[in-house]
Design a protein around this motif. Structure first.
Motif, short mmCIF file in Angstrom:
data_model
loop_
_atom_site.label_atom_id
_atom_site.label_comp_id
_atom_site.label_asym_id
_atom_site.label_seq_id
_atom_site.Cartn_x
_atom_site.Cartn_y
_atom_site.Cartn_z
N ASN A 361 -7.96 4.46 0.57
CA ASN A 361 -6.43 4.45 1.27
C ASN A 361 -5.50 4.37 -0.16
OD1 ASN A 361 -3.80 3.60 2.53
ND2 ASN A 361 -4.62 1.90 3.15
N SER A 362 -4.72 5.20 -0.12
CA SER A 362 -3.83 5.39 -1.44
C SER A 362 -2.17 5.42 -0.80
CB SER A 362 -3.95 6.65 -2.40
OG SER A 362 -3.76 7.81 -1.49
N LYS A 363 -2.04 4.98 0.38
CA LYS A 363 -0.85 4.75 0.94
C LYS A 363 -0.37 3.20 1.26
CE LYS A 363 -0.64 9.34 2.92
NZ LYS A 363 -0.73 10.20 4.13
N SER A 364 0.98 3.00 1.26
CA SER A 364 1.49 1.63 1.43
C SER A 364 2.48 1.82 2.45
CB SER A 364 2.04 1.08 0.24
OG SER A 364 0.92 0.99 -0.87
N LYS A 365 2.65 0.84 3.33
CA LYS A 365 3.77 0.78 4.27
C LYS A 365 4.77 -0.25 3.77
CE LYS A 365 1.59 1.88 8.61
NZ LYS A 365 1.39 1.56 10.13
N CYS A 384 9.73 13.17 0.71
CA CYS A 384 8.26 12.53 0.18
C CYS A 384 7.58 11.49 0.94
CB CYS A 384 8.56 12.03 -1.23
SG CYS A 384 9.55 13.21 -2.37
N THR A 385 7.91 10.98 1.94
CA THR A 385 7.39 10.06 2.71
C THR A 385 7.34 10.13 4.11
OG1 THR A 385 9.09 8.60 2.99
CG2 THR A 385 8.06 8.33 0.93
N LYS A 386 6.54 9.45 4.69
CA LYS A 386 6.55 9.51 6.17
C LYS A 386 7.47 8.47 6.67
CE LYS A 386 3.54 9.13 10.01
NZ LYS A 386 2.19 8.78 10.79
N ILE A 387 8.55 8.82 7.39
CA ILE A 387 9.36 8.08 8.05
C ILE A 387 8.83 7.15 9.40
CG2 ILE A 387 11.88 7.48 8.67
CD1 ILE A 387 11.40 8.02 5.79
N GLY A 397 24.44 0.97 5.63
CA GLY A 397 23.20 1.61 5.03
C GLY A 397 22.28 1.70 5.94
N SER A 398 21.01 2.02 5.37
CA SER A 398 19.75 2.23 6.23
C SER A 398 18.68 1.36 6.30
CB SER A 398 19.09 3.71 6.15
OG SER A 398 20.27 4.74 6.20
N ASP A 399 18.00 0.84 7.26
CA ASP A 399 16.74 -0.04 6.95
C ASP A 399 15.58 1.05 7.68
OD1 ASP A 399 18.31 -1.78 6.04
OD2 ASP A 399 18.43 -3.06 8.22
N LEU A 400 14.68 1.38 6.45
CA LEU A 400 13.75 2.32 6.73
C LEU A 400 12.41 1.61 6.81
CD1 LEU A 400 14.73 5.20 4.48
CD2 LEU A 400 15.20 5.05 7.02
N THR A 401 11.34 1.97 7.73
CA THR A 401 10.21 1.59 7.59
C THR A 401 9.52 3.00 7.33
OG1 THR A 401 10.32 0.24 9.34
CG2 THR A 401 8.23 0.69 8.90
N ILE A 402 8.65 2.95 6.19
CA ILE A 402 8.16 4.35 5.45
C ILE A 402 6.58 3.80 5.27
CG2 ILE A 402 10.16 4.91 4.66
CD1 ILE A 402 9.11 4.39 1.85
N GLU A 403 5.96 4.92 5.24
CA GLU A 403 4.45 5.00 4.52
C GLU A 403 4.65 5.88 3.37
OE1 GLU A 403 0.36 5.27 6.79
OE2 GLU A 403 1.10 7.15 6.61
N ILE A 404 4.49 5.47 2.32
CA ILE A 404 4.46 6.21 1.18
C ILE A 404 3.36 6.34 0.37
CG2 ILE A 404 5.30 4.16 -0.06
CD1 ILE A 404 7.08 5.74 -1.77
N ASP A 405 3.06 7.45 -0.50
CA ASP A 405 1.74 7.51 -1.20
C ASP A 405 2.02 6.78 -2.40
OD1 ASP A 405 0.22 8.95 -3.11
OD2 ASP A 405 -0.50 9.90 -1.64
N LEU A 409 5.74 5.63 -5.44
CA LEU A 409 6.45 4.40 -5.45
C LEU A 409 7.43 4.10 -6.58
CD1 LEU A 409 3.23 1.98 -5.32
CD2 LEU A 409 5.10 2.55 -3.54
N GLY A 410 7.64 4.97 -7.57
CA GLY A 410 8.68 4.99 -8.36
C GLY A 410 10.10 5.03 -7.77
N LEU A 411 10.05 6.01 -6.59
CA LEU A 411 11.28 6.13 -5.76
C LEU A 411 11.97 4.82 -5.32
CD1 LEU A 411 10.25 9.32 -3.74
CD2 LEU A 411 11.68 9.36 -5.75
#
Length: 421
Positions: A361-365, A384-387, A397-405, A409-411
């Motif tokens: 697992n190299s992804k984080s929620k 770059c991520t899965k929304i 503004g926006s409240d996002l739940t994402i899955e990111i590699d 993470l620097g983004l």
């Protein structure tokens, strides 16, 4: 393009031991049965080199003819590649159809092809094979005649056939180019979504489709016969660490695979050549196991897949005495081989653990809170991520739940985030 043998057609098999080229007699028998023929007799022999006219010597030729007559055979199957002239000479002498090893494999492929793409690929391979075997059997229809009112376009029937075959080859190649683009788009989408791809490769009848069904829960056709699978099948597979992979079941390899088939099935074989990981399925019960592994590795090299990481899967351990499922590792602790039985399910859990290890697992929620002026960051996250979810908050503004590699993470450095377990 070829008349396929009817089921139960009586066949005499011819197998020679040549110093420069050795084939497997048992494999010829399995090929013949897979094609639907009934092998009634096997003629064996040995030569230093093939005869230029008949491939076999005159004494062996007489033996074949007597066996054909004794068993009332309908066809003679050679376990070798014959030249067009050798094929014609043999048919003329024996009085029955003669099919070489390449023609036999092509016929089996023609019977197995179900999808539109598979049928096109087989037809292309058959036409390439046939184009070298067009003979002057139509000279009585020659159009080059003299006399008033008798002058044709100056083209013999043979030349017409060759031209029509060439036109059809170009048509099929254009259609397959479109299919290749579609497959490429599918692979690009999976790479963009960062879903790893794993291809099952191996010798024909090694148990790839049975393993594929066991891992994915699919119901693809599998049977104890050569080339039971021809059309590639892709299915998603959930690993123990909840990561998803795409598993591809590909066409089986065989020694000295006809060049026409390798060229025609280029788009299909690319599923293996562009995979992130190869599972090389091996029939552990095979007498020539090491030789078969070498043959598969050679084909992988031919299609440009020899640089991809590969793990061997020694299948069918249920046919061996006291062989238990296990994982073999190298000196650095990396898995190199898994012993299992796809038929009984023994060791499947070990293979799933190995796959989970390979694609850790190299992804984080994350829960992300963006201000109205952070639209540029929002656009990058969508790229770059899965929304998973998005809501507009009270401030605009926006409240996002994402899955990111994790490599992206620097983004998130400039925005407020919250870890989701």
């Amino acid at each position: 393009m070829f008349d396929r043998p009817d089921s139960g057609e009586r066949a005499v098999l011819v197998h020679l031991t040549l110093h420069a080229l050795r084939e497997d007699l048992q494999e010829l028998k399995e090929l013949a049965k897979s094609a639907g023929t009934n092998p009634v007799h096997v003629v064996t022999g040995s030569r230093k080199s093939p005869d230029a006219k008949y491939f076999v010597g005159t004494g062996k030729l007489d033996e074949i003819k007597s066996e054909v007559e004794a068993y009332s055979a309908d066809i003679v199957l050679f376990n070798h590649a014959l030249s067009p002239s050798q094929e014609r000479n043999l048919e003329k002498f024996l009085g029955v159809r003669v099919v070489d090893r390449n023609g036999l494999i092509l016929d089996i492929f023609a019977q197995r092809a179900k999808s539109f793409e598979g049928k096109l690929q087989v037809e292309l391979a058959q036409l390439k094979h046939l184009s070298t075997r067009l003979v002057r059997g139509w000279t009585h229809l020659e159009r080059q005649k003299g006399g008033i009112g008798m002058r044709g376009p100056g083209e013999t029937q043979l030349e017409t056939d060759r031209r029509l075959v060439a036109v059809r080859i170009k048509q099929i190649q254009k259609r397959l180019e479109k299919v290749d683009k579609q497959r490429h788009q599918g692979r690009s989408k999976r790479k963009k979504a960062e879903i790893p791809s794993v291809s099952l490769v191996g010798y024909t009848n090694a148990g790839k489709s049975t393993l594929f069904n066991r891992l994915t829960g699919a119901d693809t056709y599998s049977a104890d016969q050569l080339f039971a699978t021809l059309d590639p099948t892709l299915r998603s597979c959930r690993l123990p660490n909840n990561n998803d992979i795409v598993l591809a079941d590909t066409v089986g390899f065989i020694r000295h695979l006809p060049h026409e088939l390798v060229a025609s099935f280029k788009s299909t074989l690319q599923e293996a050549s562009e995979a992130d990981l190869l599972l090389h399925v091996v029939d552990v019960n095979s007498e020539n196991r090491d030789g078969i592994i070498k043959e598969v590795n050679q084909v992988l090299g031919d299609i440009g897949a020899d640089k991809i990481k590969c793990i061997e899967v020694f299948n069918k351990i249920d046919l061996l005495d006291d062989r238990q499922p296990k994982i073999d590792r190298d000196d650095e602790g990396n898995p190199v081989r898994v012993w299992l039985s796809a038929e009984t399910g023994q060791g499947i859990d070990l293979l799933m653990n190995v796959l989970a290890e390979q694609f850790a697992n190299s992804k984080s929620k994350k829960k992300c809170y963006l201000r109205p002026d952070q639209g540029q960051i929002r656009a990058k996250l969508f790229t770059c991520t899965k929304i998973i979810d998005e809501h507009i908050n009270d401030s605009g503004g926006s409240d996002l739940t994402i899955e990111i590699d994790n490599k992206y993470l620097g983004l998130l450095d400039a925005i407020k985030t919250e870890e989701i377990l």
